[in-house]
Each structure stands twice: as structure tokens, then as C-alpha cells.
Design an enzyme around this catalytic site. Structure first.
Site, PDB file in Angstrom:
ATOM      1  N   GLU A 226      51.473  41.892 -37.020  1.00 49.25           N
ATOM      2  CA  GLU A 226      51.091  42.176 -35.633  1.00 49.25           C
ATOM      3  C   GLU A 226      50.761  43.661 -35.503  1.00 49.25           C
ATOM      4  O   GLU A 226      49.794  44.041 -34.858  1.00 49.25           O
ATOM      5  CB  GLU A 226      52.237  41.781 -34.680  1.00 49.25           C
ATOM      6  N   ARG A 304      62.553  42.303 -25.296  1.00 51.26           N
ATOM      7  CA  ARG A 304      62.686  40.845 -25.333  1.00 51.26           C
ATOM      8  C   ARG A 304      64.134  40.450 -25.640  1.00 51.26           C
ATOM      9  O   ARG A 304      64.607  39.412 -25.178  1.00 51.26           O
ATOM     10  CB  ARG A 304      61.699  40.192 -26.307  1.00 51.26           C
ATOM     11  N   GLU A 714      57.118  30.245 -31.792  1.00 49.38           N
ATOM     12  CA  GLU A 714      58.386  30.924 -32.027  1.00 49.38           C
ATOM     13  C   GLU A 714      59.648  30.182 -31.571  1.00 49.38           C
ATOM     14  O   GLU A 714      60.679  30.257 -32.247  1.00 49.38           O
ATOM     15  CB  GLU A 714      58.373  32.290 -31.334  1.00 49.38           C
TER      16      GLU A 714
END
Ligand code: MTE
Ligand code: LUZ
Ligand code: MOS
Length: 761
Positions: A226, A304, A714
Site C-alpha cells: 500500500e 483504526r 480484511e
């Protein structure tokens, strides 16, 4: 419904970066990196490297025409170290040579002297030394102090979870080609072509429009590409730009494991307060994230963790603190779940410990506290359309294959108690893991995507989006979306490679929303084309365009076929000069987040499900076996159940690997000791559960997803957490004295320590 890449993979025909044709004169890059974790560079002597056979050039920070900077969120990461090094593996220079192997040989001749300093490996130690990436971040709801006062019991403890190596099959790499007029093309194994394009633009000091980044597919990314594909693409681009030759840079497995960042290890302190019935009243938690030597995506990942620190539970009083600690490890990065798993492991441990104290079953506490519609998380998002309880109760049905639904978990628990009584050295245990994972990038800006759909005169269609195919089947899903929207055959549709020339300013394919947002954009583009075609037919046949439909490649007016098929329609439209291409942009609606107060509505929707995992522990050897996994998951209305089931199984296994066997060990000098597959154990065919059943929650359309589907990439990773507690519950049957500090992974070595009552720290 078969994934279009499957046959190519099976035949070994799929093309990865290293498989691309090499033009004449192609050169190869080899990275010279730091051999110490912290210190100053005193002297560098590359004379012998330059004199080594086949070496064309050695590139350092001095050769960079733009900025020596690849930090994405925070500008704190040089492409090449200048006078300081911060981790073992940090790139210092790039050898460019005529063959791959001459670079590797030349690398051994580099002479670098350092003034070594003592590295900091541990997040808590870094915190005490005030080495923070950003100031601590706090999410809160209610008042935890009042909450603890009104609780019947309060339990405190510490939890550690380890990192995880991505182990994508295709290592990091890129291939750069010089084009005319200072333009450049880079083929990169990246989840984020636009990030790579931006990174190269900064390093070369040239505008983005002079750089094309193209990606065919990845041999796996899992978050590792990423952000961290950028440096390798930038290095090959830099070399190619300076030498005006094609330059390929592919990391060897050994280099990849040493140099690249991994899942963040966390060390966390929790305090949980409950009523005697098991209702959670208050939860306070501090996460010490081992961010590594540079920010990378650490702050977003830590965020997160805070979002998911209460998993799927409603807790009225929460205080969660996140600390991003700068250490001398390679910069850690995105990995499936993006900090969510680390947060959820802590609350699950807190519940497990509280259950001990309350002499209750952990699953009863879990079930009692599942969030209901109308209740909110600490960051203010109110739960809507929850299927968490539905998934749990459906799992109970799946487990009780006869109809005696009288508390199946207690029944199974009783059976296991019997087994454990009869077996002295073999103990069984099981655990449940309900999950709730927010779908959207938490950075609202990133929730946008675009697509370009082109219809050729023979009726064949190409679709381009920003999505990257990395094995998760996004190309197949997007083709299906186009086929369904245009109502034409799947075989007419080809999904194009992802390139910054066609679809621009793309977000990385991440956060599980690849198919969601790129699929929506593709759907919108198809609708634009359909609208034009219908208006055209309406005019030709003198009817109104809402009387027209295209169904299975046939044009219908008021429901009856008019003898015009897709091919003829396209031909006719072309002759009449109708535009047969459309670009479209999608931005996820109704999401926002105010990070100055940490409140908002960051997620378009949530993903839910519950797993049951049962394990048997060999109490003599510390070995274990996962016997049974049963999962009920809400897939929404699945676009492709074969792909989705594969994603659930893959994520589950990766989660089990993280929790039970994948252990990264660094020595006190910051050297990774587990830098090969002989020392770093990942799940293999022998570690898969004896039985795995994944059940789709029925009749569960997702109104916020493309074609009513739900993101899948995920969320199932976190089911792996149940494996940890299944093993722990089995150990408890042998030795009730479980250490205060809970540590993952629960390797066979750690299992032995727990079995025989030793503290591990
Ligand atoms: N599946 C395969 N086979 N390979 C991968 O690299 N990455 C995972 C998941 N599934 C991955 C995978 C991660 S981390 C994410 S975020 C999603 O796929 C990204 O793809 P999606 O958004 O299209 O689901
Ligand atoms: N990447 C990112 C992610 O930049 N933001 C996110 O919220 C996210 N979530 C999961 C995985 N990658
Ligand atoms: Mo996945 S960690 O969002 O690439």
C-alpha cells in the site's frame, strides 16, 4: 463464476513485474543497506563496488534531482540515508549493474563505517524516551472513572501481540523505462499506482503527468504494497532517469524480509469494568504501537486500532489512548486489518480475563455485550443495519445440527469437559470470535474512485479502474458488475491493467473497498453509456427512453424484443456517431470524521460475522491442532461467492498464523533473526483446520454496497483471534495458572510455558 486469473495462475502464465519482456540494455538494481540499527555514517567508500565487474553506477542521495523524501503522511523518510541510519536494512545506495548477480557480488565490496548508537527496539522504551511519531491520540465516550466506580468487578492487564511478515509470493519490485522528452514509465508491483507516481514525482522533481505507473497484477500485497512499493519504484525510476536505460529492481526474498516493514507489534494495557452479570460498563486501554523508524502509515493504522478497540461491543464508557512509538525497526506498515486486529485482541483478552474472575464463560460475556442498532461507538457513529446478533444466532444453529437448541455452547462445553477429564495429556478448548469491521478508508478523502468503460464497435468492452488485482478477484468482480449493468455476456468484457494514464488520482486498493468503490464507478460509467444508447434507440424508434431495456444482449421495447442485439445496437450507434465510452467518478456518500474531536460517521457500513474455533493441545509437547472452524459471515449479496469464500478462508488462515505461529524475533541490536522461511513459520497445508465450514448469512442485501454486496478482504482475518483463545482454553484445562501478561503468537514454545506455569516476561 471462476476468477479470470485462476487459469493463468495455474498454468504459470500470469505476468508479474519480473516476467515482463526485458528490452536490450536493461540494467538491474541492487540495494546497499545499513547493517546497523542506529547511528551516524562516518565514511563511505564505494571504490571497490564501482570497480567490480558489471557495475555501471552507484546511486546515492547526492544523485537525487528532486527531494530525498518518500514519506507519504509525514515527510520523515529519506529514500537513501544521508548521514544517519535508523534501522537494519535502511537503503543507503543503489548499485546499477549489467546483470542481477554482478550487483549482488559488488554489494559485498561496499565499505561503510558507522558511529553506532544503542538502538531502541521496544515501543514502551521508545515512549519513555519520548520518541513519538505524533502526540498521543485519545478516543473517548462517557466517563471511565464513573464507569469503574459503578462496576462490580474491575480487571487490569497487559497484552502483547507480535508483528507479521506479509510474505506476498511476489517480492517488492519495479521496472522503469525512459521515454522521450524526459518522460518515464514504471511498471510497479504496487497497491497504489498514484502513490508511486506521486513519490517518483517528488524524487525526480518532475510533474506527475510525465510519469506513467502501470500495474498488471500483484502476486499478493496484503497491505505490504500500500505504501512500501514506492521506494523501489522510485529507485528504479531514478536510475532509469539518470542513465536513460531500462532499470529493473526486484528484491530477493532475503532482502525483502530484512528491509520491508511488517504488521505493527503492539503492547497494550487494559482495564475493564463489568457488572456481576457480565455487562461491560467501562473500558480503558492504552496502545503502544511499535511504529518502526518512520511514520509510513502508522498514524492511520493506530487510528483504526482506536476505532476497533471495542470490537463489536457496546461499552458506554471508553477511553482509548494510542501511542505511535518510533523505534529502530524497519518502518512498520499496513497489513490486512490495518490495526483493527491488534485492537480487537486486547478487548478479547480483557473479556477472557474478566470471565475468569466472574467464573463465567467468555462467550456469555461476548454475546451479552454485542452492540445493538441505535447504540454508538466511542467515535460517535451510531450502529445501523447490524447483523451481528443474526450471525451469532445462525452460528448456534450451525453448531447444533440436531434441533436441540438448548444452549449449544454449554452443551459443547460439557462435552469438552468430559473429554478433558478422560484425557490427561490431550486437552480441548474452544472460543468464539464475533467481529465488526468498519468499511471505508478512515481518511474520508480516500473514499473516491473512477472508471473508464470503452465499448468497441464489435461490442467488446474494456473496463479500466483504479483497482489493483492482487489475488482477491477484484478484476473478476468488476467484469461481473459491467456485465450485469450492461446486461451483456461476461466474455465480452476485459478488465484493463491499472495505469495512471487512464484513471487518475486513485486511492490505493486497500481498506477492503477495492471492489466497492471501483465497482461503483464502473457501474456509473456503464449507466452513462446505457443512457446514451437508450436515448438513441428512443429517437430511432420514436418511443420514450424509459420504455427501452437491454436484457441479455437484446433490445426490448415495452418488454418485447425488437430484433436488435447488442452487437447490432453498438454498430448502429457508432454509425450515428454516439459516444461509446464513458468515464465516471464515485465518492462514498454520507461519511465524515472530525479528527479534532475524534467524532463522526467514518464508515459507510460495517462487516459482521462470528467464528467458532476448537483446538486440541498436546500437553506433553506443547503442540496443537485446530480441529474445527465454523463461521457465519454476512457477505451481503455476494457478487461472487467462490471468490468471497476464498477470501474468508485465506484471511482466516492468515489470522490464525498471526495469532499462533508467525513469530518475528529481533535481537537487542535490532537484527531480525527470523529473516527466512526456515525460521519464520507460516501456516501450511499441515496447519489448516481439520474441518472448516463457512456459512453465508442468508438474505442480507447491503444497501450501501455495490450490487448490494459487502466488502470481504480484511474482516475475516480477525476470526483468527478465536484460535488463540481456543488454545488458551485448552491449556487452562491442564494448568489454571495462566500468566498475567497475555502474549501472541501462542507458538508451541509459548504453549509449553503456559502449560507448565512459567511467566514469559
Ligand atoms: N487476497 C489476496 N489473494 N491477496 C492479497 O494481497 N490483500 C487483502 C485482501 N485480500 C489480499 C487479498 C487486503 S489487505 C485487502 S485491503 C483487500 O484484499 C484489498 O482488496 P479489495 O479491497 O478488493 O477487497
Ligand atoms: N488504508 C488506509 C487502509 O489508508 N486507510 C484505512 O482506513 C485502511 N483501512 C484498512 C486497510 N488499509
Ligand atoms: Mo489492506 S491492509 O487495506 O491493503
Amino acid at each position: 463464476m471462476i476468477n479470470n486469473d485462476t487459469l493463468l495462475h495455474l498454468n504459470g502464465e500470469s505476468v508479474f513485474v519480473d516476467d515482463g519482456m526485458e528490452p536490450k540494455g536493461t540494467l538491474y538494481g541492487t540495494i546497499i543497506y545499513s547493517s546497523i540499527a542506529s547511528g551516524k555514517i562516518v565514511s563511505i567508500d564505494f571504490t571497490d563496488v564501482l570497480n567490480s565487474q558489471g557495475v555501471v553506477k552507484v546511486i546515492t542521495w547526492e544523485d537525487i534531482p528532486g527531494e530525498n523524501q518518500i514519506g507519504s503522511i509525514i515527510k520523515d523518510e529519506p529514500l537513501f540515508a544521508k548521514d544517519e541510519v535508523h534501522y537494519i536494512g535502511q537503503p543507503i545506495a543503489l548499485i546499477v549493474s549489467k546483470t542481477k548477480f554482478s550487483g549482488v557480488i559488488a554489494r559485498k565490496k561496499a565499505k561503510i563505517e558507522y558511529n553506532e548508537e544503542k538502538p531502541v527496539i521496544d515501543a514502551r522504551e521508545a515512549y519513555l524516551k519520548n520518541q513519538l511519531i505524533v502526540p498521543p491520540r485519545i478516543f473517548s465516550l462517557g466517563d471511565v472513572n464513573i464507569g469503574f466506580e459503578s462496576s462490580d468487578i474491575v480487571v487490569e492487564g497487559t497484552v502483547n501481540s507480535g508483528g507479521q511478515e506479509h510474505l506476498y509470493i511476489e517480492t517488492q519490485g519495479a521496472f522503469a523505462f525512459p521515454l522521450e522528452n524526459g518522460n518515464i514509465k514504471v511498471v510497479s508491483s504496487t497497491q497504489g499506482p498514484t502513490s508511486v507516481q506521486r513519490g517518483i514525482s517528488v524524487v525526480l522533481g518532475i510533474p506527475m503527468n510525465k510519469i506513467e505507473v502501470e500495474t498488471v497484477r500483484l502476486g499478493g500485497g496484503f497491505g505490504g504494497k500500500e505504501d512500501q512499493a514506492t521506494p523501489y519504484a522510485a529507485m528504479s525510476a531514478l536510475a532509469s532517469y539518470l542513465l536513460q536505460k531500462p532499470v529493473k529492481l526486484i528484491l530477493s526474498r532475503a532482502d525483502d524480509m530484512k528491509i520491508t516493514g511488517k504488521r505493527h507489534p503492539y503492547s497494550s494495557d487494559y482495564k475493564i469494568g463489568l457488572t456481576s452479570e457480565g455487562k461491560i460498563i467501562a473500558y480503558e486501554v492504552t496502545f503502544y504501537q511499535n511504529s518502526g523508524a518512520a511514520a509510513d502509515l502508522s498514524t492511520a493504522i493506530l487510528e483504526r486500532t482506536l476505532f476497533h478497540c471495542t470490537n463489536c461491543y457496546f461499552i458506554p464508557n471508553v477511553k482509548a489512548t494510542g501511542i505511535a512509538a518510533r523505534t529502530n525497526l524497519p518502518p512498520n506498515t499496513a497489513f490486512r486489518g490495518f490495526g483493527g486486529p491488534q485492537g480487537m485482541f486486547v478487548i478479547e483478552t480483557a473479556i477472557w480475563k474478566a470471565a475468569e474472575k466472574l467464573k463465567k464463560n467468555p462467550y456469555d460475556i461476548q454475546r451479552l455485550n454485542i452492540i445493538q442498532n441505535g447504540e454508538q461507538f466511542s467515535y460517535g457513529q451510531v450502529m445501523k443495519n447490524s447483523t451481528a446478533c443474526k450471525c451469532w444466532s445462525k452460528l448456534m444453529d450451525v453448531l447444533s445440527n440436531d434441533d436441540s437448541k438448548s444452549n449449544i455452547l454449554n452443551k459443547l462445553s460439557g462435552e469438552i469437559k468430559e473429554y478433558n477429564k478422560a484425557n490427561i495429556m490431550q486437552k480441548k478448548g474452544f472460543a468464539l470470535m464475533p467481529i465488526c469491521f468498519g468499511i471505508s478508508f478512515t481518511n474520508t478523502m480516500l473514499n473516491q474512485a473512477a472508471a473508464l468503460v470503452n465499448v468497441y464497435t464489435d461490442g467488446s468492452v474494456n473496463v479500466s479502474t483504479g483497482a489493483i488485482e492482487m489475488g482477491q478477484g477484484v478484476n473478476m468482480k468488476i467484469r461481473q458488475i459491467v456485465a450485469k449493468t450492461l446486461s451483456i455476456g461476461l466474455n465480452r468484457i476485459k478488465s484493463e491493467t491499472t495505469t495512471t494514464k487512464t484513471v487518475i488520482n486513485t486511492s490505493p486498493t486497500a481498506a477492503s473497498v477495492g471492489a466497492d468503490i471501483n465497482g461503483k464507478a464502473a457501474e456509473l460509467a456503464c449507466k452513462n453509456i446505457l443512457l446514451r444508447l437508450k436515448e438513441f434507440i428512443a429517437k430511432e424508434y420514436k418511443v420514450s427512453s424509459d420504455e427501452i431495456e437491454i436484457q441479455n444482449e437484446e433490445v426490448l421495447i415495452n418488454g418485447s424484443a425488437i430484433g436488435l442485439n447488442w452487437f447490432q445496437l453498438v454498430q448502429k450507434a457508432y454509425v450515428k456517431r454516439i459516444n461509446l465510452a464513458s468515464q465516471a467518478h464515485y465518492a462514498t456518500p454520507d461519511i465524515f470524521f472530525d479528527s479534532s474531536v475524534n467524532k463522526g460517521n467514518p464508515f459507510a457500513y460495517y462487516s459482521f460475522g462470528t467464528a467458532f474455533i476448537e483446538a486440541t493441545v498436546d500437553c506433553l509437547r506443547g503442540l496443537y491442532r485446530i480441529n474445527r472452524v465454523k463461521i457465519v459471515h454476512d457477505f451481503g449479496k455476494s457478487i461472487n461467492p467462490v471468490i468471497d469464500k476464498g477470501q474468508a478462508e485465506g484471511a482466516l488462515m492468515q489470522g490464525i498464523g498471526w495469532m499462533t505461529m508467525e513469530e518475528l524475533v529481533y535481537n537487542e541490536n535490532g537484527k531480525l533473526l527470523t529473516d527466512a522461511l526456515s525460521t519464520y513459520k507460516v501456516p501450511d497445508i499441515h496447519s489448516i483446520p481439520l474441518e472448516t465450514e463457512i456459512v453465508f448469512l442468508e438474505d442480507s442485501p447491503n444497501i450501501n454496497g455495490v450490487l448490494q454486496s459487502k466488502a470481504i478482504g480484511e474482516p475475516p482475518f480477525m476470526y483468527g483471534i478465536a484460535a488463540y483463545f481456543a488454545i488458551l482454553n485448552a491449556i487452562k484445562e491442564f494448568n489454571n495458572n495462566i500468566p498475567k501478561i497475555i502474549e501472541a503468537p501462542i507458538t508451541p514454545e509459548r504453549t509449553l510455558l503456559y502449560l507448565y506455569g512459567e511467566q514469559t516476561v
